[in-house]
Write a protein that holds these residues in place. Sequence first.
Motif, PDB file in Angstrom:
ATOM      1  N   LYS A  53      37.997 -38.523  -7.436  1.00 15.87           N
ATOM      2  CA  LYS A  53      36.969 -39.303  -6.723  1.00 15.87           C
ATOM      3  C   LYS A  53      36.830 -38.872  -5.256  1.00 15.87           C
ATOM      4  O   LYS A  53      35.731 -38.599  -4.776  1.00 15.87           O
ATOM      5  N   THR A  54      37.976 -38.808  -4.542  1.00 19.28           N
ATOM      6  CA  THR A  54      37.920 -38.424  -3.119  1.00 19.28           C
ATOM      7  C   THR A  54      37.401 -36.995  -2.983  1.00 19.28           C
ATOM      8  O   THR A  54      36.617 -36.689  -2.078  1.00 19.28           O
ATOM      9  N   THR A  55      37.824 -36.121  -3.900  1.00 12.56           N
ATOM     10  CA  THR A  55      37.353 -34.732  -3.867  1.00 12.56           C
ATOM     11  C   THR A  55      35.833 -34.685  -4.005  1.00 12.56           C
ATOM     12  O   THR A  55      35.145 -33.989  -3.241  1.00 12.56           O
ATOM     13  N   PHE A  98      36.850 -42.995   5.548  1.00  9.67           N
ATOM     14  CA  PHE A  98      37.954 -42.308   4.883  1.00  9.67           C
ATOM     15  C   PHE A  98      38.911 -43.321   4.259  1.00  9.67           C
ATOM     16  O   PHE A  98      39.054 -44.437   4.747  1.00  9.67           O
ATOM     17  N   GLN A  99      39.613 -42.858   3.213  1.00 12.44           N
ATOM     18  CA  GLN A  99      40.613 -43.696   2.547  1.00 12.44           C
ATOM     19  C   GLN A  99      41.673 -44.141   3.563  1.00 12.44           C
ATOM     20  O   GLN A  99      42.210 -45.225   3.481  1.00 12.44           O
ATOM     21  N   SER A 100      41.946 -43.274   4.561  1.00 11.62           N
ATOM     22  CA  SER A 100      43.005 -43.591   5.530  1.00 11.62           C
ATOM     23  C   SER A 100      42.440 -43.968   6.904  1.00 11.62           C
ATOM     24  O   SER A 100      43.113 -43.802   7.914  1.00 11.62           O
ATOM     25  N   CYS A 174      31.941 -44.243   1.214  1.00  5.95           N
ATOM     26  CA  CYS A 174      33.171 -44.952   1.589  1.00  5.95           C
ATOM     27  C   CYS A 174      34.223 -44.792   0.514  1.00  5.95           C
ATOM     28  O   CYS A 174      33.938 -44.944  -0.670  1.00  5.95           O
ATOM     29  N   ASP A 175      35.434 -44.515   0.966  1.00  3.47           N
ATOM     30  CA  ASP A 175      36.574 -44.381   0.057  1.00  3.47           C
ATOM     31  C   ASP A 175      37.398 -45.653   0.159  1.00  3.47           C
ATOM     32  O   ASP A 175      38.060 -45.887   1.169  1.00  3.47           O
ATOM     33  N   GLU A 176      37.324 -46.497  -0.855  1.00  7.46           N
ATOM     34  CA  GLU A 176      38.094 -47.750  -0.908  1.00  7.46           C
ATOM     35  C   GLU A 176      37.859 -48.626   0.338  1.00  7.46           C
ATOM     36  O   GLU A 176      38.812 -48.983   1.030  1.00  7.46           O
TER      37      GLU A 176
HETATM   38 MG   LIG Z   1      41.108 -41.000  -3.452  1.00  8.42          MG
END
Ligand SMILES: [Mg+2]
Length: 250
Positions: A53-55, A98-100, A174-176
Amino acid sequence: MSKAETGRLAAHVKGISKSFGDGGARLQVLKEIELEVRRGDITMLVGPSGCGKTTLISIIAGTLKADAGELQVLGQDLRKMSTAEITRFRAQHIGFIFQSFNLIPTLSCVENVSVPLLIQGVSASKAEKRAKEVLDQVGLGERTKHRPSQLSGGQQQRVAIARALVHEPELIICDEPTAALDAKNGHVVMELFEHVARGKDRAVLIVTHDNRIFHHANRIANMDDGRVVEIHDVDADNPPPEHLKHVERL
Ligand SMILES: [Mg+2]
Ligand SMILES: Nc1ncnc2c1ncn2[C@@H]1O[C@H](COP(=O)(O)OP(=O)(O)OP(=O)(O)O)[C@@H](O)[C@H]1O
């Protein structure tokens, strides 16, 4: 698909593949992905941890290059653009969470949120005024001077969301975005995304494991092992299917 329909798409992913590593360690992470992200929609991308997913969203946002396939983002063919052109295009038209979080630790909240506007040449005083408005919308109007390390995880996540929305981009990825948020703030953020997507004919693409927010989606794309294996269009007669509510959590 007609030209008019193509114009409605914020992103059109056709046969995108991506591998990491070399030789025996080579891992094909995306396998001829097909996905349409429509303007006016909230599209959610779900699937087990590690499925790609993130990729995939990094490729759509132009921060990562695909090995093969075609990709149109907001009517532009990203493969034909140089890295510098993609960076400029992203800064102008895409909001990425980002996820982070990726907040800049030495800057205050209002300074972090101002960054996309400053990059576009908006004056510091105008950028700060607009950044404060958006921080207010995510419930952080009282925390504008704090640094990220002085905030909770959920507050940092909301600063990252404010930063992604501040320049009114056409495509928000958006990631999470609600992973660190309680129910109330998750709801506030999703309402903001709905307002952005529907009110102004923009598009929101969200990677999520959070089934509390599935009912905000117009479309859910289910990924598994580098492929989109199912697309589900959500409406009043078509709620998110139960099996998508049991996706593996981290
Ligand atoms: Mg991810
Ligand atoms: N830069 C990289 N180099 C090598 N392998 C990578 C790299 N980035 C991702 N991978 C691998 O690609 C696969 C997919 O990773 P990705 O981050 O896209 O998964 P994901 O679906 O976002 O998972 P999660 O839900 O845990 O965030 C994983 O097996 C991961 O280890």
